[in-house]
Design a protein around this motif. Structure first.
Motif, PDB file in Angstrom:
ATOM      1  N   GLY A   1      29.506 -15.487 -36.013  1.00  0.00           N
ATOM      2  CA  GLY A   1      28.245 -14.855 -36.372  1.00  0.00           C
ATOM      3  C   GLY A   1      27.485 -15.754 -37.325  1.00  0.00           C
ATOM      4  O   GLY A   1      28.010 -16.765 -37.811  1.00  0.00           O
ATOM      5  N   LEU A   2      26.247 -15.380 -37.606  1.00  0.00           N
ATOM      6  CA  LEU A   2      25.385 -16.194 -38.453  1.00  0.00           C
ATOM      7  C   LEU A   2      25.123 -15.457 -39.756  1.00  0.00           C
ATOM      8  O   LEU A   2      24.675 -14.308 -39.757  1.00  0.00           O
ATOM      9  CB  LEU A   2      24.067 -16.491 -37.728  1.00  0.00           C
ATOM     10  CG  LEU A   2      23.141 -17.515 -38.387  1.00  0.00           C
ATOM     11  CD1 LEU A   2      23.783 -18.896 -38.368  1.00  0.00           C
ATOM     12  CD2 LEU A   2      21.800 -17.565 -37.666  1.00  0.00           C
TER      13      LEU A   2
ATOM     14  N   GLU B   1      32.122  -9.390 -44.021  1.00  0.00           N
ATOM     15  CA  GLU B   1      31.117 -10.308 -44.533  1.00  0.00           C
ATOM     16  C   GLU B   1      29.770  -9.913 -43.950  1.00  0.00           C
ATOM     17  O   GLU B   1      29.685  -9.104 -43.029  1.00  0.00           O
ATOM     18  CB  GLU B   1      31.477 -11.754 -44.160  1.00  0.00           C
ATOM     19  CG  GLU B   1      32.784 -12.232 -44.774  1.00  0.00           C
ATOM     20  CD  GLU B   1      33.063 -13.680 -44.441  1.00  0.00           C
ATOM     21  OE1 GLU B   1      32.122 -14.379 -44.000  1.00  0.00           O
ATOM     22  OE2 GLU B   1      34.215 -14.114 -44.603  1.00  0.00           O
ATOM     23  N   GLU B   2      28.714 -10.504 -44.468  1.00  0.00           N
ATOM     24  CA  GLU B   2      27.363 -10.182 -44.009  1.00  0.00           C
ATOM     25  C   GLU B   2      26.954 -11.110 -42.865  1.00  0.00           C
ATOM     26  O   GLU B   2      27.160 -12.328 -42.935  1.00  0.00           O
ATOM     27  CB  GLU B   2      26.369 -10.297 -45.162  1.00  0.00           C
ATOM     28  CG  GLU B   2      26.540  -9.222 -46.224  1.00  0.00           C
ATOM     29  CD  GLU B   2      25.437  -9.272 -47.264  1.00  0.00           C
ATOM     30  OE1 GLU B   2      24.836 -10.358 -47.440  1.00  0.00           O
ATOM     31  OE2 GLU B   2      25.165  -8.227 -47.883  1.00  0.00           O
ATOM     32  N   TYR B   3      26.368 -10.506 -41.817  1.00  0.00           N
ATOM     33  CA  TYR B   3      25.923 -11.264 -40.653  1.00  0.00           C
ATOM     34  C   TYR B   3      24.568 -10.732 -40.196  1.00  0.00           C
ATOM     35  O   TYR B   3      24.182  -9.597 -40.506  1.00  0.00           O
ATOM     36  CB  TYR B   3      26.929 -11.145 -39.504  1.00  0.00           C
ATOM     37  CG  TYR B   3      28.280 -11.731 -39.812  1.00  0.00           C
ATOM     38  CD1 TYR B   3      28.508 -13.090 -39.732  1.00  0.00           C
ATOM     39  CD2 TYR B   3      29.333 -10.902 -40.191  1.00  0.00           C
ATOM     40  CE1 TYR B   3      29.755 -13.628 -40.014  1.00  0.00           C
ATOM     41  CE2 TYR B   3      30.586 -11.431 -40.479  1.00  0.00           C
ATOM     42  CZ  TYR B   3      30.789 -12.793 -40.395  1.00  0.00           C
ATOM     43  OH  TYR B   3      32.015 -13.323 -40.673  1.00  0.00           O
ATOM     44  N   LEU B   4      23.871 -11.559 -39.432  1.00  0.00           N
ATOM     45  CA  LEU B   4      22.581 -11.180 -38.865  1.00  0.00           C
ATOM     46  C   LEU B   4      22.773 -10.497 -37.516  1.00  0.00           C
ATOM     47  O   LEU B   4      23.559 -10.963 -36.681  1.00  0.00           O
ATOM     48  CB  LEU B   4      21.688 -12.413 -38.684  1.00  0.00           C
ATOM     49  CG  LEU B   4      21.207 -13.096 -39.961  1.00  0.00           C
ATOM     50  CD1 LEU B   4      20.527 -14.420 -39.625  1.00  0.00           C
ATOM     51  CD2 LEU B   4      20.248 -12.197 -40.733  1.00  0.00           C
ATOM     52  N   VAL B   5      22.054  -9.387 -37.301  1.00  0.00           N
ATOM     53  CA  VAL B   5      22.024  -8.724 -36.004  1.00  0.00           C
ATOM     54  C   VAL B   5      20.566  -8.517 -35.600  1.00  0.00           C
ATOM     55  O   VAL B   5      19.668  -8.517 -36.437  1.00  0.00           O
ATOM     56  CB  VAL B   5      22.752  -7.360 -36.029  1.00  0.00           C
ATOM     57  CG1 VAL B   5      24.208  -7.534 -36.403  1.00  0.00           C
ATOM     58  CG2 VAL B   5      22.064  -6.395 -36.987  1.00  0.00           C
ATOM     59  N   THR B   6      20.333  -8.345 -34.307  1.00  0.00           N
ATOM     60  CA  THR B   6      18.979  -8.130 -33.810  1.00  0.00           C
ATOM     61  C   THR B   6      18.566  -6.673 -34.026  1.00  0.00           C
ATOM     62  O   THR B   6      19.352  -5.756 -33.821  1.00  0.00           O
ATOM     63  CB  THR B   6      18.878  -8.457 -32.314  1.00  0.00           C
ATOM     64  OG1 THR B   6      19.905  -7.753 -31.608  1.00  0.00           O
ATOM     65  CG2 THR B   6      19.058  -9.951 -32.077  1.00  0.00           C
ATOM     66  N   THR B   7      17.320  -6.481 -34.447  1.00  0.00           N
ATOM     67  CA  THR B   7      16.795  -5.123 -34.666  1.00  0.00           C
ATOM     68  C   THR B   7      16.126  -4.568 -33.417  1.00  0.00           C
ATOM     69  O   THR B   7      15.741  -3.403 -33.389  1.00  0.00           O
ATOM     70  CB  THR B   7      15.783  -5.118 -35.817  1.00  0.00           C
ATOM     71  OG1 THR B   7      14.710  -6.032 -35.506  1.00  0.00           O
ATOM     72  CG2 THR B   7      16.444  -5.559 -37.118  1.00  0.00           C
ATOM     73  N   ARG B   8      15.960  -5.398 -32.404  1.00  0.00           N
ATOM     74  CA  ARG B   8      15.379  -4.967 -31.136  1.00  0.00           C
ATOM     75  C   ARG B   8      15.923  -5.861 -30.039  1.00  0.00           C
ATOM     76  O   ARG B   8      16.542  -6.904 -30.313  1.00  0.00           O
ATOM     77  CB  ARG B   8      13.840  -5.056 -31.168  1.00  0.00           C
ATOM     78  CG  ARG B   8      13.309  -6.481 -31.279  1.00  0.00           C
ATOM     79  CD  ARG B   8      11.800  -6.535 -31.266  1.00  0.00           C
ATOM     80  NE  ARG B   8      11.303  -7.907 -31.337  1.00  0.00           N
ATOM     81  CZ  ARG B   8      11.091  -8.687 -30.282  1.00  0.00           C
ATOM     82  NH1 ARG B   8      11.335  -8.220 -29.060  1.00  0.00           N
ATOM     83  NH2 ARG B   8      10.642  -9.918 -30.425  1.00  0.00           N
ATOM     84  N   THR B   9      15.702  -5.480 -28.798  1.00  0.00           N
ATOM     85  CA  THR B   9      16.094  -6.327 -27.674  1.00  0.00           C
ATOM     86  C   THR B   9      15.097  -7.481 -27.541  1.00  0.00           C
ATOM     87  O   THR B   9      13.890  -7.251 -27.427  1.00  0.00           O
ATOM     88  CB  THR B   9      16.139  -5.520 -26.369  1.00  0.00           C
ATOM     89  OG1 THR B   9      17.149  -4.508 -26.481  1.00  0.00           O
ATOM     90  CG2 THR B   9      16.467  -6.424 -25.185  1.00  0.00           C
ATOM     91  N   ILE B  10      15.608  -8.688 -27.568  1.00  0.00           N
ATOM     92  CA  ILE B  10      14.771  -9.883 -27.431  1.00  0.00           C
ATOM     93  C   ILE B  10      14.963 -10.414 -26.018  1.00  0.00           C
ATOM     94  O   ILE B  10      16.081 -10.746 -25.609  1.00  0.00           O
ATOM     95  CB  ILE B  10      15.153 -10.954 -28.470  1.00  0.00           C
ATOM     96  CG1 ILE B  10      15.040 -10.382 -29.892  1.00  0.00           C
ATOM     97  CG2 ILE B  10      14.267 -12.190 -28.333  1.00  0.00           C
ATOM     98  CD1 ILE B  10      15.505 -11.336 -30.977  1.00  0.00           C
TER      99      ILE B  10
END
Length: 241
Positions: A73-74, A41-50
């Protein structure tokens, strides 16, 4: 006999056809099981370190297909739950996110409209164990300079703080302006004192008991503390040892 040969040939063709059907069925069953196990399924991941307490933006997230198993996951349609909020901890690049990793930043709601956000520094290495942690209640002692150069400064209780947000030597508070002033003053006094020491306190230990034991030059309430009047607590009280 021609009839017997024909019958045997039909049997062989039937068995061959049955074998082909069984192989196909087994292959389909295997494919179906794989599809169920790899239900991506589709989930959100971070594109950089926050970093912790950093405010997120839409470009900080991307969509990937993944099979998370029992993890959470979101989904992309819930992006609004993590945008324009600050990270509750450091989130490395490529992390599958969930709403618990973010929270609304202080001062962003109506109930925070009368509060201020401050950050002060204390030498964490002077605390027991060499660190300060959120939830600690600490007493700060030191010998503060006196007006009389001949009067040797003695160690006394400078103040007491409850720690809300801690990162290394940095303490962050969301408090009223009066509490902010009190916190800033006691931290400045401690940093300017000699013979400094920090104690971590049990929450049933009263400031009055510390004052009687060690001498006091004031105590500092913070948000949620049982002391209600910052001004009165900054009047010199007790005796110095």
């Amino acid at each position: 006999m021609p009839g017997a040969a024909t019958q045997k040939g039909n049997v062989r063709r039937g068995l061959l056809l049955l074998g082909v059907v069984l192989v196909a069925a087994a292959g389909f069953a295997f494919w179906f099981i794989l599809q169920q196990l790899d239900a991506r399924e589709e989930y959100l991941v971070t594109t950089r370190t926050i970093e912790r307490w950093e405010i997120s933006r839409p470009e900080d997230f991307a969509v990937v297909e993944a099979h998370l198993g029992g993890a959470s996951g979101l989904e992309p349609e819930f992006l609004y739950l993590v945008v324009d909020r600050w990270a509750t901890g450091r989130i490395p690049q490529g992390t599958v996110v969930n709403p618990s990793m973010f929270q609304p930043p202080p001062l962003s709601s109506d109930e925070d409209s009368n509060k201020v956000l401050i950050q002060v520094s204390l030498p964490a290495g002077e605390a027991p164990g060499g660190s300060l942690e959120a939830g600690d209640k600490i007493a700060m002692f030191g010998a503060e300079p006196t007006d009389d150069e001949l009067d040797e400064p003695l160690v006394g209780l400078i103040g007491v703080l409850e720690l809300d947000f801690v990162e290394g030597d940095k303490l962050t508070y969301l408090v009223t302006s009066a509490e902010a002033k009190a916190i800033q003053e006691v931290v400045d006094r401690y940093n300017g004192a000699a013979e400094r020491r920090i104690w971590k306190l049990g929450f049933d230990l009263s400031i009055e008991e510390l004052s009687r034991l060690y001498g006091s030059s004031g105590a500092v309430p913070v948000a949620g503390d049982e002391l209600d009047d910052p001004a009165s607590d900054f009047e010199d009280g007790g005796t110095r040892n």
